[in-house]
Design a protein around this motif. Structure first.
Motif, PDB file in Angstrom:
ATOM      1  N   ILE A  14      44.941  -7.326 -39.370  1.00 46.72           N
ATOM      2  CA  ILE A  14      46.369  -7.416 -39.653  1.00 46.72           C
ATOM      3  C   ILE A  14      46.627  -7.230 -41.148  1.00 46.72           C
ATOM      4  O   ILE A  14      47.481  -6.434 -41.550  1.00 46.72           O
ATOM      5  CB  ILE A  14      46.937  -8.783 -39.189  1.00 46.72           C
ATOM      6  CG1 ILE A  14      46.874  -8.879 -37.665  1.00 46.72           C
ATOM      7  CG2 ILE A  14      48.371  -8.952 -39.664  1.00 46.72           C
ATOM      8  CD1 ILE A  14      47.242 -10.252 -37.119  1.00 46.72           C
ATOM      9  N   TYR A  15      45.852  -7.938 -41.940  1.00 45.25           N
ATOM     10  CA  TYR A  15      46.082  -7.834 -43.385  1.00 45.25           C
ATOM     11  C   TYR A  15      45.900  -6.399 -43.873  1.00 45.25           C
ATOM     12  O   TYR A  15      46.734  -5.872 -44.616  1.00 45.25           O
ATOM     13  CB  TYR A  15      45.148  -8.765 -44.158  1.00 45.25           C
ATOM     14  CG  TYR A  15      45.423  -8.683 -45.637  1.00 45.25           C
ATOM     15  CD1 TYR A  15      46.534  -9.341 -46.184  1.00 45.25           C
ATOM     16  CD2 TYR A  15      44.641  -7.896 -46.478  1.00 45.25           C
ATOM     17  CE1 TYR A  15      46.834  -9.229 -47.523  1.00 45.25           C
ATOM     18  CE2 TYR A  15      44.942  -7.783 -47.828  1.00 45.25           C
ATOM     19  CZ  TYR A  15      46.037  -8.445 -48.340  1.00 45.25           C
ATOM     20  OH  TYR A  15      46.344  -8.323 -49.664  1.00 45.25           O
ATOM     21  N   GLY A  16      44.828  -5.804 -43.417  1.00 45.59           N
ATOM     22  CA  GLY A  16      44.576  -4.427 -43.829  1.00 45.59           C
ATOM     23  C   GLY A  16      45.717  -3.505 -43.418  1.00 45.59           C
ATOM     24  O   GLY A  16      46.173  -2.654 -44.187  1.00 45.59           O
ATOM     25  N   PHE A  17      46.180  -3.715 -42.222  1.00 48.32           N
ATOM     26  CA  PHE A  17      47.243  -2.857 -41.709  1.00 48.32           C
ATOM     27  C   PHE A  17      48.526  -3.048 -42.503  1.00 48.32           C
ATOM     28  O   PHE A  17      49.175  -2.084 -42.944  1.00 48.32           O
ATOM     29  CB  PHE A  17      47.477  -3.175 -40.238  1.00 48.32           C
ATOM     30  CG  PHE A  17      48.513  -2.314 -39.585  1.00 48.32           C
ATOM     31  CD1 PHE A  17      48.331  -0.942 -39.466  1.00 48.32           C
ATOM     32  CD2 PHE A  17      49.688  -2.870 -39.079  1.00 48.32           C
ATOM     33  CE1 PHE A  17      49.296  -0.154 -38.856  1.00 48.32           C
ATOM     34  CE2 PHE A  17      50.643  -2.091 -38.473  1.00 48.32           C
ATOM     35  CZ  PHE A  17      50.445  -0.737 -38.360  1.00 48.32           C
ATOM     36  N   LEU A  18      48.884  -4.313 -42.704  1.00 50.04           N
ATOM     37  CA  LEU A  18      50.112  -4.579 -43.437  1.00 50.04           C
ATOM     38  C   LEU A  18      50.016  -4.048 -44.866  1.00 50.04           C
ATOM     39  O   LEU A  18      50.982  -3.502 -45.411  1.00 50.04           O
ATOM     40  CB  LEU A  18      50.394  -6.089 -43.483  1.00 50.04           C
ATOM     41  CG  LEU A  18      50.669  -6.784 -42.165  1.00 50.04           C
ATOM     42  CD1 LEU A  18      51.140  -8.220 -42.410  1.00 50.04           C
ATOM     43  CD2 LEU A  18      51.731  -6.036 -41.360  1.00 50.04           C
ATOM     44  N   SER A  19      48.847  -4.204 -45.447  1.00 51.59           N
ATOM     45  CA  SER A  19      48.758  -3.848 -46.861  1.00 51.59           C
ATOM     46  C   SER A  19      48.674  -2.347 -47.088  1.00 51.59           C
ATOM     47  O   SER A  19      49.241  -1.808 -48.027  1.00 51.59           O
ATOM     48  CB  SER A  19      47.564  -4.549 -47.509  1.00 51.59           C
ATOM     49  OG  SER A  19      46.376  -4.146 -46.869  1.00 51.59           O
ATOM     50  N   ARG A  20      47.972  -1.672 -46.203  1.00 50.62           N
ATOM     51  CA  ARG A  20      47.741  -0.262 -46.521  1.00 50.62           C
ATOM     52  C   ARG A  20      48.098   0.713 -45.420  1.00 50.62           C
ATOM     53  O   ARG A  20      47.977   1.929 -45.599  1.00 50.62           O
ATOM     54  CB  ARG A  20      46.255  -0.068 -46.863  1.00 50.62           C
ATOM     55  CG  ARG A  20      45.783  -0.919 -48.047  1.00 50.62           C
ATOM     56  CD  ARG A  20      44.311  -0.734 -48.311  1.00 50.62           C
ATOM     57  NE  ARG A  20      43.497  -1.008 -47.112  1.00 50.62           N
ATOM     58  CZ  ARG A  20      43.094  -2.245 -46.746  1.00 50.62           C
ATOM     59  NH1 ARG A  20      43.422  -3.292 -47.471  1.00 50.62           N
ATOM     60  NH2 ARG A  20      42.367  -2.408 -45.671  1.00 50.62           N
ATOM     61  N   GLY A  21      48.525   0.212 -44.267  1.00 56.97           N
ATOM     62  CA  GLY A  21      48.748   1.134 -43.174  1.00 56.97           C
ATOM     63  C   GLY A  21      47.439   1.769 -42.802  1.00 56.97           C
ATOM     64  O   GLY A  21      46.369   1.240 -43.105  1.00 56.97           O
ATOM     65  N   PHE A  22      47.492   2.941 -42.184  1.00 54.91           N
ATOM     66  CA  PHE A  22      46.200   3.533 -41.882  1.00 54.91           C
ATOM     67  C   PHE A  22      46.131   5.037 -42.144  1.00 54.91           C
ATOM     68  O   PHE A  22      45.078   5.628 -42.041  1.00 54.91           O
ATOM     69  CB  PHE A  22      45.747   3.217 -40.454  1.00 54.91           C
ATOM     70  CG  PHE A  22      46.771   3.504 -39.385  1.00 54.91           C
ATOM     71  CD1 PHE A  22      47.211   4.785 -39.138  1.00 54.91           C
ATOM     72  CD2 PHE A  22      47.272   2.463 -38.613  1.00 54.91           C
ATOM     73  CE1 PHE A  22      48.117   5.041 -38.130  1.00 54.91           C
ATOM     74  CE2 PHE A  22      48.196   2.718 -37.608  1.00 54.91           C
ATOM     75  CZ  PHE A  22      48.624   4.007 -37.362  1.00 54.91           C
ATOM     76  N   LEU A  23      47.254   5.610 -42.462  1.00 57.60           N
ATOM     77  CA  LEU A  23      47.197   7.055 -42.718  1.00 57.60           C
ATOM     78  C   LEU A  23      46.776   7.330 -44.153  1.00 57.60           C
ATOM     79  O   LEU A  23      47.205   6.653 -45.078  1.00 57.60           O
ATOM     80  CB  LEU A  23      48.555   7.695 -42.453  1.00 57.60           C
ATOM     81  CG  LEU A  23      48.995   7.708 -40.991  1.00 57.60           C
ATOM     82  CD1 LEU A  23      50.334   8.404 -40.846  1.00 57.60           C
ATOM     83  CD2 LEU A  23      47.944   8.389 -40.128  1.00 57.60           C
TER      84      LEU A  23
END
Lengths: 194, 194, 194, 194
Positions: A183-192
């Motif tokens: 979750i943290y990774g996604f919120l912070s950086r998205g994935f594209l």
DNA sequence: CATGAATGAGTGTTCATTCAT
DNA sequence: GATGAATGAACACTCATTCAT
């Protein structure tokens, strides 16, 4: 069946109701099954709770209260990463600790009736408001990307709700820390990365 | 009432049912109100549909089919940004075009009963699978961040579902393109800049 | 059990309900017994009547209407004795013609609840008002004894109610004409000759 | 709560029950409200009374006893007018002295169930019997008009019941003596002078 | 095909009564 | 005796579904 503490008896029924609601859903849950699970007589149920909807509402309200207490405002003056992760960790912790209630929150309470829809919306709006304010603070400090803070708040909540819904409903085998990091990774950086 | 086409009559009832389900929720929606809205007799309903649950299921199935057709696989060989935005745009378009059905999908169909929960889970899993594969492809090409593709897929879907849920239930005043851009921005970069 | 006229079906249920109410009293009368007596299904009852209290109220209202129509104003210009006797005869006739309903009126409907008490009081007050006016007219012409017309009206009604209550509840074997004469004699002359 | 006399405790509960029955009617009166009004525990009620019906019956029985004692036989050898008026005065006095009980007697106890109907009928029959005998005596002496003594008795009781019912239920503002005179006048002479 | 009257299984709730302490 | 928590039988009412016309 006599002299149990009154508060304890409430808990007993509440726990039984939670399990039955989680197992069957609100409408398929029968008072009969709840009292059987609690090991009390039909009438005893109504000694402690107004009615079926009342006990369901109490389960949801308590869960919301617990959830609310797990969330704290992020202080932009201090390092934010740990604060955010702690928040996520606490929320995930509360929700995974009692999966039956989480299922009720994320599934049974949804679309129950207009009154309940409102209650849900209000809770998420409150959380969203806190989140929005934190995001706005962060934007001022340049540590949050620009953009409509409200929308960002909604998107963030949706992401979290969905992963927890899937973990709860599908027994997706994920450790808490794994979820928190994802979750943290996604919120912070998205994935594209295009 | 004479010369209406059989298929047209189905549509008529289906549309009425959709409106009533959206307005009242599954359980509070009464066959009486549906047939009144459709302008047919009670018995006629059962000439066209198995039962209440059957018509509800058909509404959901059709919506899922429409939604499925809006989603296309991303070709990593071609520029992906537009492909992704197009996908988001089509999904958002389909869901905002018929808000009644969207409300049914995102609210009424949730937690209806174990059988329905499964249907929902299966659909989202199918979408998730497609998304996961695209993400895995992207990771191989270095245009998607590393990480568990399944979790990323779930998070992405959750974010989209929530924003559309809020738009549908709260009449959040957002234009389609605004939503598309917000989602794309969020998916691509998250929002933290620490 | 199918195609009976709708009005006829109402009558059927109404008659059954009247018999059951008269036999058991309001509270001991069960919907089950009423529908069994009427030879219809449980649900059919609710197709024709709002609820248990609704059908009871209709029985009482109809009886009051019938009773009201039996009473006509006395014209003091014409010979009054026959007019009064005719009134008494019609009232007695209506009440003895359907003893079940009379029992309901004079027994079951009494003290049912504050709302019903009011309805009864209102009806008797209306009758009392008519009677009072006739008495006042009569007093002006010297054919009615002086005294508070309202009290006289109440006393007269009480006497009539009681004799009919006794005849209905105890099957006091009295012919209609006997009753009429007794009432008339009592109203006109009392019974003391001191 | 300790040192209260047993008989006193009974009275306490009885008085509370009387008030609640009068206020609500038999069925709407709940044991809960009675014990709350009496200031005793639920179980205590059943220490003093068999059941709900039992206490109601006792209230009615006591009232009937009091009423019975108010009525004395008319001695035709002595001047009857005063004797009759005294009887009426005592009856009216007893009933107006405790309007709650009177309301119970004339309203709540009516049509309660077949068993109670019988009890009422029996009491009124006893009173009627005494009255009938007095009337028959009076007829022999020529101070009572000829006619069926039983019917005359019933009519007389009905007139009295109704005026007291109205006074009790409608708070018709009448003094006791007014009522006594009106009843006496009515019984003795009726009101028609044609 | 269409109708709508009829059906009856299913359930939440009440409340008088009991009984362990 | 007094208490009040616990009991469970009883019942009105709903509403999806059927089927005779």
């Amino acid at each position: 069946m006599a002299q149990i503490d009154k508060a304890e008896r409430r808990q007993q029924i509440l726990a039984a109701a939670r399990d039955v609601f989680a197992k069957r859903g609100y409408h398929a849950a029968k008072i009969d099954e709840i009292v059987a699970a609690a090991g009390v007589a039909r009438g005893t149920f109504y000694l402690y709770f107004e009615d079926k909807r009342g006990i369901f509402e109490e389960i949801v309200d308590r869960a919301f209260a617990r959830l609310g207490m797990a969330i704290t405002r992020v202080d932009p003056a201090a390092p934010v990463e740990d604060q955010i992760k702690d928040n996520i960790r606490r929320i995930v912790g509360v929700l995974l600790e009692d999966k039956a209630t989480t299922k009720i929150l994320l599934s049974d309470a949804v679309g129950l009736d207009p009154g309940f829809d409102r209650k849900l919306l209000v809770f998420y709006e409150e959380v969203g408001k806190l989140l929005r304010e934190s995001l706005t603070d962060g934007q001022a400090l340049g540590i949050v990307a620009p953009g409509d803070a409200q929308i960002l708040a909604v998107l963030a909540m949706g992401a979290m709700k969905e992963i927890l819904y899937q973990v709860t409903m599908r027994d997706l085998a994920l450790g808490e820390e794994e979820i928190v990091e994802a979750i943290y990774g996604f919120l912070s950086r998205g994935f594209l990365r295009v």
